[in-house]
Scaffold this motif. Structure first.
Motif, PDB file in Angstrom:
ATOM      1  N   ASN A 256      46.202  36.231  38.396  1.00  0.00           N
ATOM      2  CA  ASN A 256      46.315  35.755  37.013  1.00  0.00           C
ATOM      3  C   ASN A 256      47.017  34.405  36.945  1.00  0.00           C
ATOM      4  OD1 ASN A 256      45.055  37.989  35.936  1.00  0.00           O
ATOM      5  ND2 ASN A 256      46.940  39.034  35.360  1.00  0.00           N
ATOM      6  N   ASN A 259      44.782  31.722  38.275  1.00  0.00           N
ATOM      7  CA  ASN A 259      43.679  31.576  37.333  1.00  0.00           C
ATOM      8  C   ASN A 259      44.088  30.812  36.075  1.00  0.00           C
ATOM      9  OD1 ASN A 259      40.789  32.791  36.955  1.00  0.00           O
ATOM     10  ND2 ASN A 259      41.765  33.017  34.963  1.00  0.00           N
ATOM     11  N   ASN A 265      40.436  28.213  37.515  1.00  0.00           N
ATOM     12  CA  ASN A 265      40.344  29.158  36.401  1.00  0.00           C
ATOM     13  C   ASN A 265      39.139  30.089  36.428  1.00  0.00           C
ATOM     14  OD1 ASN A 265      38.359  27.358  35.719  1.00  0.00           O
ATOM     15  ND2 ASN A 265      39.253  26.723  33.769  1.00  0.00           N
ATOM     16  N   THR A 266      38.442  30.160  37.553  1.00  0.00           N
ATOM     17  CA  THR A 266      37.371  31.167  37.682  1.00  0.00           C
ATOM     18  C   THR A 266      37.720  32.233  38.723  1.00  0.00           C
ATOM     19  OG1 THR A 266      36.144  29.985  39.428  1.00  0.00           O
ATOM     20  CG2 THR A 266      35.657  29.390  37.129  1.00  0.00           C
ATOM     21  N   VAL A 267      38.887  32.109  39.328  1.00  0.00           N
ATOM     22  CA  VAL A 267      39.227  32.988  40.445  1.00  0.00           C
ATOM     23  C   VAL A 267      39.201  34.454  40.041  1.00  0.00           C
ATOM     24  CG1 VAL A 267      41.092  33.681  41.998  1.00  0.00           C
ATOM     25  CG2 VAL A 267      40.502  31.284  41.774  1.00  0.00           C
ATOM     26  N   ARG A 268      39.850  34.781  38.942  1.00  0.00           N
ATOM     27  CA  ARG A 268      39.902  36.198  38.552  1.00  0.00           C
ATOM     28  C   ARG A 268      38.516  36.729  38.202  1.00  0.00           C
ATOM     29  NH1 ARG A 268      43.990  39.789  37.510  1.00  0.00           N
ATOM     30  NH2 ARG A 268      43.286  41.686  36.504  1.00  0.00           N
ATOM     31  N   LYS A 300      37.582  34.112  47.757  1.00  0.00           N
ATOM     32  CA  LYS A 300      38.350  33.865  46.532  1.00  0.00           C
ATOM     33  C   LYS A 300      39.769  34.404  46.612  1.00  0.00           C
ATOM     34  CE  LYS A 300      34.934  31.821  44.466  1.00  0.00           C
ATOM     35  NZ  LYS A 300      34.989  30.379  44.127  1.00  0.00           N
TER      36      LYS A 300
END
Length: 406
Positions: A256, A259, A265-268, A300
């Motif tokens: 979180n 992210n 900001n696409t990791v989660r 990721k």
């Protein structure tokens, strides 16, 4: 996939079809099926998901960390026996009777993965496993030494006031609690996620492939062994989350945090979708898609300790200027633990970590290489920048990008 597996998959596909509203044109599989919006899977109207063991180990590690904090703040000496008993779950050491009776422990899942520490597959050694476990047990002793009443100073283990809490530091400036927590996130949780439960050597072991294709569930259970293995990987990240109360622990929490930065900001979403898609693929006997999701998750999740290591190295560097004690050393201790975690990542297509054990050990030794470790404040900043650059370059981001993550 070998010819036997291909044959079985084709047989299964001829008799098993699930309608789909989430078809992916890039998926080489011709099969289509639903991917649930949440990690919810059922068989005969009952859940087929179980990661209770992972939930237990997450809570065990949390309680171990809390023990350092409560003892230090209360001014009570740490008892290494308590921590050792928690580590091996002996003598009913936990506040929860469920944890005590769970039959689970952290020690036997430390540096214990199939791909890295099983002699059949190579990667690690028994000697390394013993060394890693002994290292964590040393953090118990370091906690004892730091809790004896001294104020922390160069070469002296002791206490340091941080707001309303007391933090405990070893003689070299490392905080045993943070080294334990972040290090165990790698040596236990990360290692089990990517090197055991998402390993095809585990997923397809024995009759798992045939049993899953034919939907033969484990005795007395509502899941196939392959489904359960996948769920256990998921559980080491999300197994103790309480979204209703905005409570996320260990890897879930740090996913979180990474992210939250626009650069990552696409990791989660990427990890979450890959877990759901891979689990749905297992149900549908679509092993090509399953393996594609394994690669996504491995890539990721490895970004998370890399970004957090760089962030805490730079955060610690900044705080050395404004606060050369608890807050700086706290951040650098977190960085130390996340660097440890890099040894347990698994780069897709290699079955090796993004950083080898030798590389990780070199970074860790460099970090505390002065006569008084982190206390050698005048000489440490160049080391922090060099290690930060080394990690960021390997993963393809910049130090500046990682340093902005809160």
């Amino acid at each position: 996939m070998n010819s036997k597996k291909q044959f079985l998959a084709l047989v299964a596909l001829s008799t098993f079809f699930i309608s789909c509203s989430n078809d992916d044109d890039s998926n080489p599989s011709t099969q289509t099926y639903d991917i649930p919006e949440t990690y919810t899977f059922e068989r005969n109207n009952l859940t087929s998901v179980d990661y209770s063991g992972q939930n237990a180990r997450i809570l065990m590690l949390q309680e171990m960390g809390d023990y350092y904090k409560t003892q230090g703040t209360a001014g009570i000496a740490i008892d290494a026996t308590v921590l050792n008993n928690m580590y091996s779950n002996t003598g009913n050491p936990f506040s929860s009777a469920d944890l005590n009776s769970s039959g689970k422990q952290l020690k036997d899942k430390t540096a214990a993965s199939v791909d890295y520490f099983d002699l059949l597959f190579g990667g690690g050694t028994t000697a390394e496993q013993v060394s890693v476990r002994a290292f964590f047990e040393t953090q118990f002793t370091e906690g004892v030494n730091a809790s004896q009443g001294n104020n922390a100073s160069a070469g002296v283990a002791g206490k340091y006031l941080d707001g309303s809490s007391v933090r405990l530091f070893a003689a070299n400036g490392l905080e045993p609690q943070q080294v334990l927590l972040k290090g165990m996130m790698g040596a236990s949780f990360m290692d089990q996620i990517v090197n055991t439960y998402l390993s095809v050597n585990k997923l397809d072991a024995g009759t798992n492939f045939i049993d899953n294709t034919n939907k033969i569930v484990e005795s007395g259970k509502n899941y196939t062994t392959m489904e359960h293995n996948w769920d256990e990987a998921y559980g080491y990240i999300y197994g103790a989350d309480d979204a209703a109360n905005n409570s996320y622990k260990f890897w879930s929490s740090y996913i979180n945090q990474v992210n939250a930065d626009s650069d990552f900001n696409t990791v989660r979403a990427d990890i979450d979708l890959a877990f759901r898609k891979g689990r749905a693929a297992i149900v549908a006997n679509d092993y090509t898609t399953r393996d594609e999701q394994i690669a996504i998750i491995k890539e990721k999740i490895a970004i998370v300790p890399a970004v957090r290591a760089v962030y805490y190295l730079q955060d610690g560097k900044a705080k050395l200027v404004t606060d050369n004690g608890a807050k700086a050393f706290h951040a650098l201790s977190e960085a130390y633990g996340f660097i440890m975690s890099l040894r347990y990542t698994n780069k897709p297509g290699t079955n090796n970590p993004y950083f080898s054990k030798v590389e990780v050990d070199t970074m860790l030794n460099t970090l505390i290489s002065g006569p008084n470790g982190l206390w050698d404040i005048d000489n440490i900043s160049p080391k922090l920048d060099a290690i930060s650059t080394q990690i960021a370059t390997r993963f393809g981001f910049t130090v500046a990008q990682a340093a902005t993550v809160n």
